[in-house]
Design a protein around this motif. Structure first.
Motif, PDB file in Angstrom:
ATOM      1  N   VAL A 121       0.892  -1.089  -0.164  1.00  0.00           N
ATOM      2  CA  VAL A 121      -0.001  -0.152   0.148  1.00  0.00           C
ATOM      3  C   VAL A 121       0.911   1.102  -0.061  1.00  0.00           C
ATOM      4  O   VAL A 121       1.886   1.159   0.506  1.00  0.00           O
ATOM      5  CB  VAL A 121      -0.897  -0.013   1.223  1.00  0.00           C
ATOM      6  N   ARG A 262      -6.688  -1.269  -0.924  1.00  0.00           N
ATOM      7  CA  ARG A 262      -6.000  -1.335   0.254  1.00  0.00           C
ATOM      8  C   ARG A 262      -5.281  -0.292   0.643  1.00  0.00           C
ATOM      9  O   ARG A 262      -5.402   0.033   1.944  1.00  0.00           O
ATOM     10  CB  ARG A 262      -4.804  -2.639  -0.142  1.00  0.00           C
ATOM     11  N   THR A 263      -4.768   0.730  -0.026  1.00  0.00           N
ATOM     12  CA  THR A 263      -4.364   2.045   0.313  1.00  0.00           C
ATOM     13  C   THR A 263      -5.278   2.650   0.941  1.00  0.00           C
ATOM     14  O   THR A 263      -5.497   3.369   1.708  1.00  0.00           O
ATOM     15  CB  THR A 263      -3.585   2.609  -0.724  1.00  0.00           C
TER      16      THR A 263
END
Length: 432
Positions: A121, A262-263
């Motif tokens: 990420v 996900r980030t």
């Protein structure tokens, strides 16, 4: 009529047309997008079953099959195949393999110690750095994909499917709707501020392509204009890796197409978002998946660590310090604190005031210290600006007062006395 005949009677009495309709309806129980995978997995199992002369769908048969394919697949793949077989066998043979406890236990055991690879990420500062520092027109398309993907926790397929009609411009912000998702739950999100301006810059280029059959938002962007070529899911999935390469991050190949989603989740949790906000934001129906982002959040880990360490430090600060010789050879009597009083030392007692490591250090000569009065009494010649500290209403047998500072835990050392050039018989009270 035998019991076996009575069991088969309902099937034999069902008209063929009804049976065909039931079979067609059952096909809708299989996800349309993954239908081929489900059927392929089912046919492989049936071929193995015929080859090994297995005539049932018992737990032992399923155990033997998964034991046969285990060396070829990762634990996550085994669980996926179990899920597909559970659906297909239930539809076609009316057998529920979810009731096989040994099979479930076997699959869980295969997952012991296994850690699946996850996309890396970006941090908030890395995202901000790319948007601000990367050459603008050359990377405009990437910036817009990055902004929309992170703002909406989008999967790469969802980004590819965004249409111009899914975007609402309020003149101050963009409202983007994602009508079709993996979990069949629509969601929407808002982009504002400077990020709105960047996105609108690309959208204005996109509006120049007026072909009615081209409805997607993301088109190939070259030389400051959009072409008629729709961007595919693979090109969108490569953008996180390209961003990581520009930022010179280690192992850029680990920044996959899922990195944007996900980030987004990680930044939200680091900013203080709770589990419910995270599930709404990403459209997760499972708390287990959402909790994994909370568990991996560095902000959450730091907050938890700080709570533990600060609790330990607070216990230390509540410990009795009293008046300690710089040599550490003698401590005054320690007593529980009863109240907070104002103690105003005289100028003679406080011969020197220094500051070290963020702590206020007050020092006085030994003779003056032994002459300190009992608590709640200010000596003659008190200074105009008294020092607030926690003081004991108690004195020792040798008439020296027992003093306790409850809000600091610092031990004076001889090296400090040497560095501050204090008198040899100096005693100190440390106050934060």
């Amino acid at each position: 009529m035998s019991s076996d005949d009575s069991d088969e009677e309902p099937m034999t009495m069902t008209p063929p047309e009804i049976m065909q309709q039931a079979a067609a309806t059952s096909d809708h129980l299989i996800p349309e997008k993954s239908k081929l995978k489900y059927e392929c997995t089912y046919h492989k199992f049936m071929d193995w079953r015929i080859k090994n002369h297995a005539k049932s769908f018992s737990e032992n048969v399923l155990m033997a099959y998964f034991g046969h394919i285990r060396p070829q697949f990762k634990p996550t793949s085994l669980w996926a195949m179990y899920s597909m077989l559970r659906t297909m066998i239930g539809i076609k043979h009316n057998v529920n393999i979810a009731n096989y406890p040994k099979l479930k236990a076997y699959l869980k055991r295969q997952s012991d110690g296994y850690h699946c690879k996850k996309s890396k990420v970006f941090t908030a500062s890395e995202v901000n750095k790319f948007i601000k520092e990367a050459p603008h027109m050359e990377n405009l398309f990437k910036k817009v994909v990055l902004i929309i993907g992170i703002s909406g926790a989008c999967r790469k397929q969802e980004l590819k499917d965004i249409k111009m009609s899914d975007i609402e411009d309020t003149r101050h912000s963009l409202v983007i709707h994602i009508p079709k998702t993996k979990t069949e739950k629509s969601r929407s999100f808002v982009i504002s501020g400077n990020f709105y301006n960047i996105c609108m810059e690309y959208i204005n280029f996109r509006r120049n392509v007026t072909e009615p059959s081209i409805t997607q938002l993301f088109l190939n962007f070259q030389n400051g204009k959009c072409t008629k070529q729709v961007v595919g899911v693979n090109k969108i999935g490569q953008i996180p890796r390209q961003v990581a390469e520009y930022l010179k991050l280690p192992t850029p190949s680990l920044y996959t197409g899922h990195a944007l989603r996900r980030t987004s989740a990680t930044i939200l949790v680091d900013a203080g978002g709770d589990l419910m906000a995270l599930k709404r934001h990403g459209g997760w129906s499972s708390s287990t998946v959402a909790e994994s982002y909370v568990d991996e959040s560095m902000a959450t880990k730091t907050s938890t660590s700080n709570k533990i360490l600060q609790s330990i430090e607070n216990q230390e600060k509540r410990a009795t310090i009293g008046v300690t010789e710089l040599s550490g050879t003698e401590n005054f009597q320690e007593m529980p604190s009863t109240s907070t009083a104002i103690f105003a030392p005289t100028t003679a007692v406080l011969e020197k005031c220094a500051t070290t490591h963020g702590k206020r250090v007050f020092t006085g000569g030994q003779k003056d210290m032994t002459g300190w009065p009992a608590a709640r009494q200010s000596p003659s010649g008190a200074s105009k600006n008294p020092l607030s500290c926690s003081e004991l209403g108690h004195t020792r047998a040798d008439h020296r007062p027992a003093i306790r500072v409850t809000f600091v835990f610092v031990i004076a050392t001889s090296s400090l006395a040497q560095s501050r050039r204090l008198p040899p018989n100096t005693r100190s009270i440390y106050v934060s």
